[in-house]
Design a protein around this motif. Structure first.
Motif, mmCIF file in Angstrom:
data_model
loop_
_atom_site.group_PDB
_atom_site.id
_atom_site.type_symbol
_atom_site.label_atom_id
_atom_site.label_comp_id
_atom_site.label_asym_id
_atom_site.label_seq_id
_atom_site.Cartn_x
_atom_site.Cartn_y
_atom_site.Cartn_z
ATOM 1 N N GLN A 39 40.133 -50.476 -53.449
ATOM 2 C CA GLN A 39 38.910 -50.032 -52.777
ATOM 3 C C GLN A 39 37.735 -50.145 -53.747
ATOM 4 O O GLN A 39 37.029 -49.179 -54.000
ATOM 5 C CB GLN A 39 39.085 -48.595 -52.282
ATOM 6 N N GLU A 40 37.550 -51.334 -54.293
ATOM 7 C CA GLU A 40 36.478 -51.600 -55.240
ATOM 8 C C GLU A 40 35.668 -52.787 -54.756
ATOM 9 O O GLU A 40 36.170 -53.636 -54.018
ATOM 10 C CB GLU A 40 37.028 -51.947 -56.624
ATOM 11 N N THR A 41 34.434 -52.857 -55.226
ATOM 12 C CA THR A 41 33.603 -54.034 -55.010
ATOM 13 C C THR A 41 33.056 -54.452 -56.369
ATOM 14 O O THR A 41 33.074 -53.670 -57.324
ATOM 15 C CB THR A 41 32.438 -53.740 -54.048
ATOM 16 N N TRP A 42 32.596 -55.690 -56.451
ATOM 17 C CA TRP A 42 32.093 -56.217 -57.712
ATOM 18 C C TRP A 42 30.744 -56.870 -57.483
ATOM 19 O O TRP A 42 30.524 -57.505 -56.450
ATOM 20 C CB TRP A 42 33.063 -57.252 -58.284
ATOM 21 N N ALA A 43 29.863 -56.736 -58.458
ATOM 22 C CA ALA A 43 28.559 -57.396 -58.376
ATOM 23 C C ALA A 43 28.788 -58.893 -58.227
ATOM 24 O O ALA A 43 29.577 -59.488 -58.968
ATOM 25 C CB ALA A 43 27.736 -57.094 -59.621
ATOM 26 N N ALA A 44 28.129 -59.505 -57.261
ATOM 27 C CA ALA A 44 28.338 -60.928 -56.970
ATOM 28 C C ALA A 44 27.725 -61.843 -58.022
ATOM 29 O O ALA A 44 28.179 -62.976 -58.197
ATOM 30 C CB ALA A 44 27.763 -61.262 -55.591
ATOM 31 N N LYS A 45 26.728 -61.372 -58.744
ATOM 32 C CA LYS A 45 25.968 -62.244 -59.642
ATOM 33 C C LYS A 45 26.842 -62.968 -60.653
ATOM 34 O O LYS A 45 26.723 -64.175 -60.824
ATOM 35 C CB LYS A 45 24.875 -61.460 -60.361
ATOM 36 N N ARG A 46 27.741 -62.271 -61.323
ATOM 37 C CA ARG A 46 28.545 -62.945 -62.351
ATOM 38 C C ARG A 46 29.441 -64.020 -61.740
ATOM 39 O O ARG A 46 29.658 -65.067 -62.339
ATOM 40 C CB ARG A 46 29.338 -61.955 -63.182
ATOM 41 N N PHE A 47 29.923 -63.786 -60.545
ATOM 42 C CA PHE A 47 30.741 -64.784 -59.861
ATOM 43 C C PHE A 47 29.874 -65.975 -59.450
ATOM 44 O O PHE A 47 30.258 -67.129 -59.614
ATOM 45 C CB PHE A 47 31.396 -64.188 -58.608
ATOM 46 N N LEU A 48 28.706 -65.683 -58.897
ATOM 47 C CA LEU A 48 27.825 -66.751 -58.416
ATOM 48 C C LEU A 48 27.253 -67.579 -59.556
ATOM 49 O O LEU A 48 27.071 -68.792 -59.407
ATOM 50 C CB LEU A 48 26.717 -66.162 -57.558
ATOM 51 N N ASP A 49 26.975 -66.962 -60.690
ATOM 52 C CA ASP A 49 26.507 -67.724 -61.845
ATOM 53 C C ASP A 49 27.538 -68.779 -62.241
ATOM 54 O O ASP A 49 27.186 -69.921 -62.559
ATOM 55 C CB ASP A 49 26.219 -66.792 -63.034
ATOM 56 N N ARG A 50 28.819 -68.409 -62.205
ATOM 57 C CA ARG A 50 29.894 -69.357 -62.535
ATOM 58 C C ARG A 50 29.952 -70.490 -61.519
ATOM 59 O O ARG A 50 30.103 -71.651 -61.865
ATOM 60 C CB ARG A 50 31.227 -68.601 -62.566
ATOM 61 N N VAL A 51 29.827 -70.149 -60.246
ATOM 62 C CA VAL A 51 29.866 -71.168 -59.194
ATOM 63 C C VAL A 51 28.677 -72.116 -59.324
ATOM 64 O O VAL A 51 28.836 -73.336 -59.247
ATOM 65 C CB VAL A 51 29.879 -70.519 -57.789
ATOM 66 N N LEU A 52 27.489 -71.567 -59.535
ATOM 67 C CA LEU A 52 26.295 -72.409 -59.651
ATOM 68 C C LEU A 52 26.366 -73.341 -60.844
ATOM 69 O O LEU A 52 25.890 -74.476 -60.794
ATOM 70 C CB LEU A 52 25.044 -71.542 -59.716
ATOM 71 N N ALA A 53 26.991 -72.886 -61.940
ATOM 72 C CA ALA A 53 27.142 -73.739 -63.117
ATOM 73 C C ALA A 53 28.062 -74.933 -62.824
ATOM 74 O O ALA A 53 27.924 -75.987 -63.451
ATOM 75 C CB ALA A 53 27.689 -72.932 -64.291
ATOM 76 N N ALA A 54 28.962 -74.769 -61.872
ATOM 77 C CA ALA A 54 29.900 -75.851 -61.535
ATOM 78 C C ALA A 54 29.509 -76.579 -60.251
ATOM 79 O O ALA A 54 30.264 -77.422 -59.764
ATOM 80 C CB ALA A 54 31.309 -75.269 -61.386
ATOM 81 N N TYR A 55 28.333 -76.299 -59.727
ATOM 82 C CA TYR A 55 27.895 -76.897 -58.458
ATOM 83 C C TYR A 55 27.204 -78.239 -58.708
ATOM 84 O O TYR A 55 26.315 -78.339 -59.545
ATOM 85 C CB TYR A 55 26.939 -75.940 -57.741
ATOM 86 N N ASP A 56 27.635 -79.252 -57.981
ATOM 87 C CA ASP A 56 27.034 -80.586 -58.071
ATOM 88 C C ASP A 56 26.062 -80.748 -56.908
ATOM 89 O O ASP A 56 26.474 -80.837 -55.747
ATOM 90 C CB ASP A 56 28.127 -81.653 -58.015
ATOM 91 N N ARG A 57 24.765 -80.818 -57.204
ATOM 92 C CA ARG A 57 23.741 -80.923 -56.156
ATOM 93 C C ARG A 57 23.864 -82.226 -55.360
ATOM 94 O O ARG A 57 23.513 -82.259 -54.196
ATOM 95 C CB ARG A 57 22.348 -80.821 -56.763
ATOM 96 N N GLU A 58 24.314 -83.265 -55.990
ATOM 97 C CA GLU A 58 24.412 -84.569 -55.305
ATOM 98 C C GLU A 58 25.502 -84.566 -54.242
ATOM 99 O O GLU A 58 25.302 -85.064 -53.143
ATOM 100 C CB GLU A 58 24.675 -85.668 -56.336
ATOM 101 N N THR A 59 26.647 -83.988 -54.562
ATOM 102 C CA THR A 59 27.773 -83.998 -53.618
ATOM 103 C C THR A 59 27.854 -82.725 -52.780
ATOM 104 O O THR A 59 28.524 -82.703 -51.756
ATOM 105 C CB THR A 59 29.110 -84.166 -54.366
ATOM 106 N N GLY A 60 27.206 -81.659 -53.265
ATOM 107 C CA GLY A 60 27.297 -80.386 -52.563
ATOM 108 C C GLY A 60 28.632 -79.701 -52.770
ATOM 109 O O GLY A 60 29.012 -78.832 -52.004
#
Length: 146
Positions: free
Chosen positions: A21-42
């Motif tokens: 019954q816990e939640t986690w701040a999304a920012k640290r997860f999203l920062d990791r995803v954005l670092a691995a996101y390729d804008r060209e391929t999506g």
């Protein structure tokens, strides 16, 4: 100002199971995803960058009310504080309930309880901001805000 968000918070994630019954701040997860996101391929180029539950390894999703798996524990203390405050408020207190986006997907969570608060609090007013369902009940406190 204190805010009670019984529908959850898009800024937090929770396990889809949920194993805790816990939640986690999304920012640290999203920062990791954005670092691995390729804008060209999506696409995310590193699958390991996708967020998973740190306890169980299951998928995660935003901490918003979508079903019985919703983790609401982090939000309930604010609801308890609201109820205590309403119980302690003097009879002459002025109260404005600002309901933003409260429609009919889950009216028993926000819409109807807040109408009930206004209906049973002398001098209370309801201001509803909702492009599809802006109506307020005709018997709310001293009437809806103009």
């Amino acid at each position: 100002m204190r805010i009670f968000t019984p529908q959850g918070d898009y800024g937090r994630l929770q396990c889809t199971v949920p194993c805790v019954q816990e939640t986690w701040a999304a920012k640290r997860f999203l920062d990791r995803v954005l670092a691995a996101y390729d804008r060209e391929t999506g696409r995310v180029t590193a699958p390991a960058a996708l967020p998973i539950c740190p306890n169980r390894g299951a998928d995660v999703f935003p901490n918003v009310r979508v079903g019985p798996e919703f983790v609401d524990g982090a939000h309930m203390p604010a609801g308890d504080r609201l109820n205590r405050w309403l119980g302690d408020a003097p009879g002459t207190a002025r109260l404005l309930v600002l309901a933003t986006g409260a429609g009919f997907n889950t009216p028993g969570v926000i819409r109807w309880p807040m109408e009930n608060v206004v209906r049973h609090t002398s001098g209370a007013r309801l201001l509803r901001v909702n492009p599809d369902h802006p109506e307020s009940p005709p018997t709310s406190g001293t009437g809806p805000c103009p």
